[in-house]
Scaffold this active site. Sequence first.
Site, PDB file in Angstrom:
ATOM      1  N   TYR A  15       0.914  -1.300  -0.147  1.00 22.01           N
ATOM      2  CA  TYR A  15       0.141   0.113  -0.128  1.00 22.01           C
ATOM      3  C   TYR A  15       0.991   1.178   0.072  1.00 22.01           C
ATOM      4  CZ  TYR A  15      -3.074   3.643   1.775  1.00 22.01           C
ATOM      5  OH  TYR A  15      -3.733   4.640   1.923  1.00 22.01           O
ATOM      6  N   GLU A  37     -11.270   5.611   5.162  1.00 22.21           N
ATOM      7  CA  GLU A  37     -10.594   6.315   6.231  1.00 22.21           C
ATOM      8  C   GLU A  37     -11.968   6.343   7.496  1.00 22.21           C
ATOM      9  OE1 GLU A  37      -7.668   6.983   6.972  1.00 22.21           O
ATOM     10  OE2 GLU A  37      -6.586   6.844   4.985  1.00 22.21           O
ATOM     11  N   TRP A  45      -5.282   0.770  10.260  1.00 21.28           N
ATOM     12  CA  TRP A  45      -5.383   0.969   8.717  1.00 21.28           C
ATOM     13  C   TRP A  45      -5.105  -0.509   8.101  1.00 21.28           C
ATOM     14  CZ3 TRP A  45      -7.653   3.494   5.667  1.00 21.28           C
ATOM     15  CH2 TRP A  45      -7.641   3.538   4.005  1.00 21.28           C
TER      16      TRP A  45
END
Length: 181
Positions: A15, A37, A45
């Site tokens: 990522y 988010e 995350w």
Amino acid sequence: MKRCSWAKTDLLKDYHDKEWGKPLFDDKKLFELLILETMQAGLSWETVLKKRENYREALDGFDAKKIKYYTLEKQEELMKNPSIIRNRLKIKSIVTNASAVIEIQKEFGSFADYLWSFTKKTPIVHNILNEKDVPSQNELSQKLSKELKKRGFSFVGPTVCYAYMQAAGLINDHHNDCSFK
């Protein structure tokens, strides 16, 4: 190859290397990232990234025009889906935020144009020596949060907005010694 210190696992490295901090101008991808988010609030995350494909399937490929019309029954269906984060307020915010994005597109031509107006269409590059130099929010994320909330968005506090701006490349917080700066 040097990476920011938070990119520790294979998923996070991938990522980091391919997406994080790269300026994003595609409305659909910006909406997807906003939803992810907002789902992250209170979670890692990595947890959210592991579920991204499940979200794409469950949310009609992050099509805001479809999501805007999700009924309470559809939201209940999402609450029963074990492959996504099942938080009633977060799921409701997906629908709310889809409607708000569509309104912004009508007013500004695109969600990207609206977001990038906060940085005068130029990424803000910070001097990051190490992880402790990265704030969780700043004046800009506070301003964006306030403006998004005025427009009907939810789950867009200053910390979520800061992480969102980092991820979408509005703010470049790659560490100075990161190969991807």
